[in-house]
Design an enzyme around this catalytic site. Structure first.
Site: not given
Ligand SMILES: [Zn+2]
Length: 572
Positions: A61, A102, A183-185, A330, A373, A508
């Site tokens: 990620d 993401t 992360k869920d997604r 981040h 991603d 991003h």
């Molecule tokens: Zn991000």
């Protein structure tokens, strides 16, 4: 019977006679040449015949392509370098849509599609029907399993199939398909619509969770993992630089003024969330540390064992997304020592995972594909100080500018219902009442937005529905990211190096190279080593994997088979 033989056939005849001749010679000395070779023509890479037992789909990620080149000399032999040296490496792969976030990237990964078709237009969007913001995976019809801190989630909002779905269709579900991430997604979207399960992290309780979309209860191995492998063992862990200080000279100083993490900017980082015993703040801090990547990999190993992945002749697919890199990026930015360090540590995590898979399944029977991603922008203050431009635009500024202009020109009213991901959603009642002409309002809205400092481009719903406009390079990206029922009425693109919002750190979502340029690497069964600089995109991954697995590609695939990377000699 053909009268003339082609060059190739003549060659084949010669080879046949040569083979027989050699066999006679060999037979004199050994027991050799027991089987006839008459009908065996060379059909290319021998690897093709090796059965694929496992496909490991890795997403890191927020991982720009240049992390591989900037840090390559610091990698070990069996992590990234194994893929870079022995895999098919696409050095010029870019996302072809916006927003580069993401959920969109993870939905694209195993569908080979784009948001305009898979419908995942952002991490969240405004749902006109219910009048609220929904997330890409939120689902009120299912229940969370194994925790209580996360939203119940499923892939229901994603449209179309994935590689995993197609794989399971080919053999009546004998292939197993799993998705794992913090992360869920990032766990749910690559695994697709009918996998065996998807697992993500509950950052309130510190457990891996899933939902009733997949099964009525967590499988035993997952429960056992949650019981015996609490992340609490990392409480108070010290994150220091992996290598001596000199290795970090290519990054900004550790105490660079551009970093503004609320939890401290310099090494060592003590991972405790400011708590005296493990709780929600610790689990969140843990997610922002490289230790959570180790933890994710440990869960993946438990899944490989628990679900017996790679054990039978039906190929299984495990998608694995490492989230910590995004959280660290981040806070600290792409040129920080923290990002350098987590990249080096990710290399070690991969190396360990690859050798585990080699023992369990055999790398020769495995296909590994790795991508990201999205990338990330430099911290805007850094870009600005270097003269690259850039800055931060407060979230409300653009919406306020549009609201003011529309009220002045057409009449008062609250014109905007929502502003998400650079999408502006109008209130159609106000538009109808005050203007009656949606296109006119859209155009006026874009004109207003374009006057805001830092706004680079603006596309209207009408424009995007009528197809990309060749005079605007990014209109294609905007159209590829536009799904009519979910996207807004205006799509706004900022100028390079600008971010929306005043939160510290960076982000991003744009169509610029720093957000779109990511690795695409294939490694393993049937894939010769090579480096390819021709244009490609992560949407090419799913059709290429489908080709390698000899299955029907996912329903919405727009990508191409990366034929340059794989043996394509056609049988005569
Ligand atoms: Zn991000």
């Amino acid at each position: 019977m053909k009268l003339f033989k082609s060059d190739e056939e003549v060659g084949t005849d010669l080879r046949r006679w040569l083979t027989i001749f050699l066999c006679l010679q060999i037979t004199l000395f050994t027991s050799g040449c027991g089987r006839t070779t008459y009908d065996q023509r060379p059909v290319g890479n021998e690897n093709r015949s090796r059965p694929v037992r496992l496909v490991l789909g890795i997403v890191i990620d927020q991982f720009r392509y240049d992390y591989l080149t900037r840090f390559e000399d610091l990698f070990g032999a069996r992590g990234f370098r194994l893929l870079l040296r022995e895999g098919a490496v696409f050095t010029n792969a870019n996302y072809v849509y916006l927003p580069t976030v993401t959920a969109c990237g993870h939905a694209t990964f195993m569908s080979g599609s784009i948001p305009a078709l898979h419908g995942i237009v952002g991490n969240e969007w405004f749902d006109r029907e219910t009048g609220r913001i929904v997330t890409s995976i939120s689902d009120d019809n299912v229940k969370l399993l194994g925790g209580q801190g996360e939203e119940p989630a499923s892939p229901s909002r994603m449209i179309g199939s994935t590689v995993g779905d197609q794989l399971r269709l080919t053999n009546n579900g004998r292939s197993k398909v799993l998705g794992i991430s913090l992360k869920d997604r990032a766990a749910i979207l690559p695994a697709g619509k009918h996998p065996n399960g998807a697992y993500w992290f509950d950052s309130t309780y510190g457990t891996f969770v899933s939902s009733t979309y997949y099964f009525p209860d967590l499988p035993g191995w997952a429960k056992e993992f949650n019981q015996n492998n609490r992340p609490d063992k990392y409480f108070g862990a010290r994150w220091d630089r992996l290598l001596p200080a000199a290795a970090y000279e290519r990054s900004l100083p550790d105490d660079s003024p551009y970093e503004r993490s609320p939890r401290g900017n310099t090494f060592p980082h003590i991972i405790n969330g400011g708590e005296s015993k493990p709780g929600k703040l610790f689990y969140e801090h843990f997610e922002e540390s490289p230790f959570s990547n180790e933890y994710t990999a440990a869960f993946a190993k438990a899944a490989i064992e628990g679900e017996k992945l790679g054990e039978d002749e039906y190929p299984d697919l495990l998608t694995l997304s490492f989230s910590a890199n995004d959280k660290v990026g981040h806070s600290f930015g792409p040129y920080s020592q923290e990002v350098e360090d987590i990249t080096l540590r990710t290399d070690r995590v991969l190396s360990d995972l690859f050798s585990y898979i080699d023992q369990k399944v055999g790398l020769a029977n495995t296909i590994i594909v790795l991508t990201a991603d999205h990338g990330v922008a430099p911290i805007p203050e850094y870009s600005r100080d270097l003269g690259l431009g850039g800055g931060r635009i407060e979230g409300k500024t653009i919406a306020d500018a549009i609201q003011t202009v529309l009220s002045k020109r057409f009449g008062t009213g609250i014109w905007i219902r929502a502003a998400v991901n650079g999408n502006i959603y109008f209130d159609y009642d106000v538009v109808e009442r005050q203007s009656g002409n949606r296109q006119e309002v859209e155009r006026a809205g874009c004109e207003a937005a374009l006057k805001v400092q830092g706004v680079g481009d603006c596309f209207t719903r009408t424009q995007l529905l009528s197809g990309p406009d060749s005079s605007h390079w990014f209109s294609r990206h905007a159209a590829n990211g536009f799904y009519a029922q979910r996207s807004g009425d205006l799509v706004i693109v900022l100028k390079p190096f600008y971010l929306q919002g005043t939160e510290a750190g960076t982000s991003h979502s744009t169509p610029y190279g720093y957000d779109t340029h990511v690795p695409v690497i294939f490694y393993g069964a049937g894939i010769p080593a090579g480096t390819y600089s021709n244009p490609s995109s992560p949407s090419d991954i799913a059709p290429t994997l489908s080709f390698l697995l000899k299955i029907e590609p996912p329903s919405n695939t727009i990508g191409r088979v990366l034929t340059e990377a794989i043996e394509t000699k056609i049988r005569p």
